[in-house]
Every structure is written in structure tokens, then in C-alpha cells.
Design an enzyme around this catalytic site. Sequence first.
Site, PDB file in Angstrom:
ATOM      1  N   HIS A 195     -15.310  14.794 -32.191  1.00  0.00           N
ATOM      2  CA  HIS A 195     -15.658  16.160 -31.787  1.00  0.00           C
ATOM      3  C   HIS A 195     -17.112  16.153 -31.317  1.00  0.00           C
ATOM      4  O   HIS A 195     -17.912  15.325 -31.742  1.00  0.00           O
ATOM      5  CB  HIS A 195     -15.485  17.069 -33.009  1.00  0.00           C
ATOM      6  CG  HIS A 195     -15.612  18.531 -32.733  1.00  0.00           C
ATOM      7  ND1 HIS A 195     -16.834  19.168 -32.596  1.00  0.00           N
ATOM      8  CD2 HIS A 195     -14.676  19.507 -32.619  1.00  0.00           C
ATOM      9  CE1 HIS A 195     -16.636  20.458 -32.412  1.00  0.00           C
ATOM     10  NE2 HIS A 195     -15.340  20.694 -32.407  1.00  0.00           N
ATOM     11  N   ASP A 237     -16.613  12.832 -41.106  1.00  0.00           N
ATOM     12  CA  ASP A 237     -16.324  14.211 -40.706  1.00  0.00           C
ATOM     13  C   ASP A 237     -14.922  14.543 -41.205  1.00  0.00           C
ATOM     14  O   ASP A 237     -13.929  14.081 -40.644  1.00  0.00           O
ATOM     15  CB  ASP A 237     -16.420  14.324 -39.186  1.00  0.00           C
ATOM     16  CG  ASP A 237     -15.960  15.674 -38.644  1.00  0.00           C
ATOM     17  OD1 ASP A 237     -15.526  16.528 -39.440  1.00  0.00           O
ATOM     18  OD2 ASP A 237     -16.016  15.856 -37.405  1.00  0.00           O
ATOM     19  N   GLN A 257     -11.050  18.092 -40.394  1.00  0.00           N
ATOM     20  CA  GLN A 257      -9.611  18.171 -40.151  1.00  0.00           C
ATOM     21  C   GLN A 257      -8.789  17.498 -41.242  1.00  0.00           C
ATOM     22  O   GLN A 257      -7.566  17.407 -41.116  1.00  0.00           O
ATOM     23  CB  GLN A 257      -9.290  17.544 -38.793  1.00  0.00           C
ATOM     24  CG  GLN A 257      -9.926  18.246 -37.604  1.00  0.00           C
ATOM     25  CD  GLN A 257      -9.411  19.657 -37.397  1.00  0.00           C
ATOM     26  OE1 GLN A 257      -8.345  20.023 -37.860  1.00  0.00           O
ATOM     27  NE2 GLN A 257     -10.188  20.475 -36.694  1.00  0.00           N
ATOM     28  N   LYS A 308     -11.770  26.284 -41.944  1.00  0.00           N
ATOM     29  CA  LYS A 308     -10.582  25.509 -41.581  1.00  0.00           C
ATOM     30  C   LYS A 308      -9.688  25.253 -42.791  1.00  0.00           C
ATOM     31  O   LYS A 308      -8.601  24.688 -42.651  1.00  0.00           O
ATOM     32  CB  LYS A 308     -10.995  24.171 -40.958  1.00  0.00           C
ATOM     33  CG  LYS A 308     -11.712  24.316 -39.614  1.00  0.00           C
ATOM     34  CD  LYS A 308     -12.034  22.968 -39.012  1.00  0.00           C
ATOM     35  CE  LYS A 308     -12.922  23.066 -37.796  1.00  0.00           C
ATOM     36  NZ  LYS A 308     -12.293  23.759 -36.655  1.00  0.00           N
ATOM     37  N   CYS A 334     -13.472  20.517 -27.515  1.00  0.00           N
ATOM     38  CA  CYS A 334     -14.787  19.981 -27.899  1.00  0.00           C
ATOM     39  C   CYS A 334     -14.723  18.465 -28.077  1.00  0.00           C
ATOM     40  O   CYS A 334     -15.294  17.905 -29.020  1.00  0.00           O
ATOM     41  CB  CYS A 334     -15.307  20.647 -29.171  1.00  0.00           C
ATOM     42  SG  CYS A 334     -15.727  22.377 -28.957  1.00  0.00           S
TER      43      CYS A 334
END
Length: 404
Positions: A122, A199, A202, A225, A363
Site C-alpha cells: 500500500h 503492516d 489487512q 478496518k 493505493c
Amino acid sequence: MYDIEKVRKDFPILGRTVYNRPLVYLDNAATTQKPLCVLDAMREEYLNVNANVHRGVHYLSQQATDLHEAARERVRSFINAKKTEEIVFTRGTTEAINLVALSFCDSQMQQGDEVLVTDMEHHSNIVPWQLQAQRKGIVVKHLPITDKGELCCDNLENYLTEKTRLLSLCHVSNVLGTVNPVEKIIKMAHERGIPVLVDAAQSAPHMPLDVQQMDCDFMAFSGHKMYGPTGIGVLYGKEAWLEKLPPYQGGGEMIDKVTWERTTFERLPFKFEAGTPDYVATHGLATAIDYLCSLGLGNIQAHEQELTRYCMEQLRGIEGIHLYGEAEDKDAVVSFNVGDIHHLDIGTLLDHLGIAVRTGHHCAQPLMVRLGISGTVRASFALYNTCEEIDALVAGIRRVSQMF
């Protein structure tokens, strides 16, 4: 497994209509809907406990502080960190990565040193490093992916050089749905003395996380999220690393003592939390974590993987479909195009059928270049989605395809 129909009642927005059609919400990788318990918890705090945290001696401030620090402990437990001192509240994944990029580069990197990311990142895990490249002269390198959308891990050793100071990668791709083998990658990096930032934007809503087992040095994720409020996120950092890094911002809360001559800084984690925190949002995040855990992260993961498998299977039957990301380990995200129909046209027409998907580059423009496209349609799943909603998506795509 949990009762999906009962769960859906916890999210009243799922019962609304769009263009006189039942809402089918498949844009969860961008943000999830919020259960009533999260909204109720935040409303209750604003109504009865609202006061600034940490410095107040009065009753409301003490109550608000207790809730805020209880939220920190809840996050610590959720990802199995060793200490609450390793949990820093941020505005989201983006700010968490920016914090590491600035503080790490300032204290640990020199001109010509390298940070390694991947082709599936991202922008939030690309641009902060590019800013540091412009500011400090570091070099940003990127690990390639295969045509199936998997990292070229066999080539990782060639990219981890004596100049590599940090490896920063996503746990799950927000476009491809690829679940990266982060434990294997972290082990390879650590064998060379290279710290790793994960990261987890997700992955945190979709699967159990254990930072001690994973052995990552830093991890970032966002509340919005994972069924929590917007504007709140988490940076996990190993205590030893957080002690080494300088503050990200200056102001109230993060200081020990200020004189005209010098300032000394608060202990962890407050050194990285300048200003008034969003203490109501931290309570909302803790409530969202409680909600996730009440359903079971394993149950959620199994449900969403079944949705992903079913969606991929159904989409393959559509003439002209092109699926992006067919990794062996894939979760909760399906990106596609149909023939030469522009992804924006597909998304717009699906919207008029009540189906909310995301279109564009998501993104991840360098990834789009690697795939040779300008963008995709993306359907992303959450714990409340159903196979019937996927059927509606597939029927909608067939209808759009016939129109063209």
C-alpha cells in the site's frame, strides 16, 4: 461457527437499502461497518465519563484514564505483546508506519542505507520511505512478486544486503489478498540482524495475531478496518527498539520535564503519544476487539476463507473475467476485471444494484504497474458477509457484462 444472521443484526446499516435495493457491502478492506456495542460504548463514555486523561486528579479524568489504559491492555492481549509499554496508540496504520519511518531513519540510518519493501505494498508503506529517501538519502528497494501474486521469497537473500537496515512488508495484500509467510521472512531477516515492520492492516480483522510467535520488531494496524472507530490505530514495537527511537512528535503528554535549556521525555509508550489522545476511540477499539474475540478469530478466518474460495469459484464462470491474486494462501479480498470494461464503469453500475465494491488502484499504483493495468474492481469480505451476497455480486457482474 457463529450465527451469521444473528451477527448481522448487530450491524443495523446492513439492513438499509441503496437505490431501493438491499445493501450488499463488499468494501470491507477500505473500512468495516461498526457493531452496536462499539457505538454504544463510545456514546456511553461521551455521556458519562468524558474528561481528558492521565493528568487530571478529578473523578471523571480518573475514570477516563482507566478506560484508556484498559484499552491498551486489551490491545496487548489481542496481539500477545509482552508489555503494555510496547503498545503505542496512533491515528491508524499510516501514522504508525510514518512514525517508524521518521524515528528509525533519524536514529538508525545514514545516506546510502537501504529499506526493503515489496511490490504489493500500500502507498502507506512506500511513500513514508520515499520521503526519507528525499530527506536523508536512503535507498528504497522492493522485492518482486510472481504472476500468481506471491512474493519471490527464494530471491529474498539477494535483496537483504549489508546495507539493509529495515524490512517493511504487508501481512496481507489489500489488492491480491495474498497472505505473506511473515514468520519465515522475519526469520531470514533476523539471521542477518535486520529488524522487520509488519503492516497488519489487512490481517488484524481476519486472523489471530501473535507478535511474540511472529517475532516482528514492529507491527501496525487500524481500528476502522476491524469494526472499531476511525482515527485510531496501533503501533506495536519491541521495547528495546522503542527505547532506541527518538520521539515522533513533541508537545504535551510525551514530556518528563521541560526547561528553556532542554526537554526530557516520558517513559514508554507515552514518549510517542504527544497531545490529547482519542481516548473515546481507544475504548471503542477495545470494545471492537472484545466483539471479534467473542466470535473467535479462528471462526472468522474460516468463514471469510470460505467466502473467498466461493467467490473465486463463481467468478471463474464469467466470460472475460480476469482475476488478480491466486496465491495458495489467500484471504478476504478478490480483485478482478471483466474484458475491456473499465473498472470504474463496473463499480458504478454495481452500485446502482445496491452492491458496494471498491474500484481503482487501491493505493497500490506500483502493483498496478507490475500487473500491467490501471486498476481493478475489488470485493472484500467481513465476518458478516454471506454466500448469498456473493451470488448477488456475480449476478450483478453478469448483468453489467451483458450491457457492454
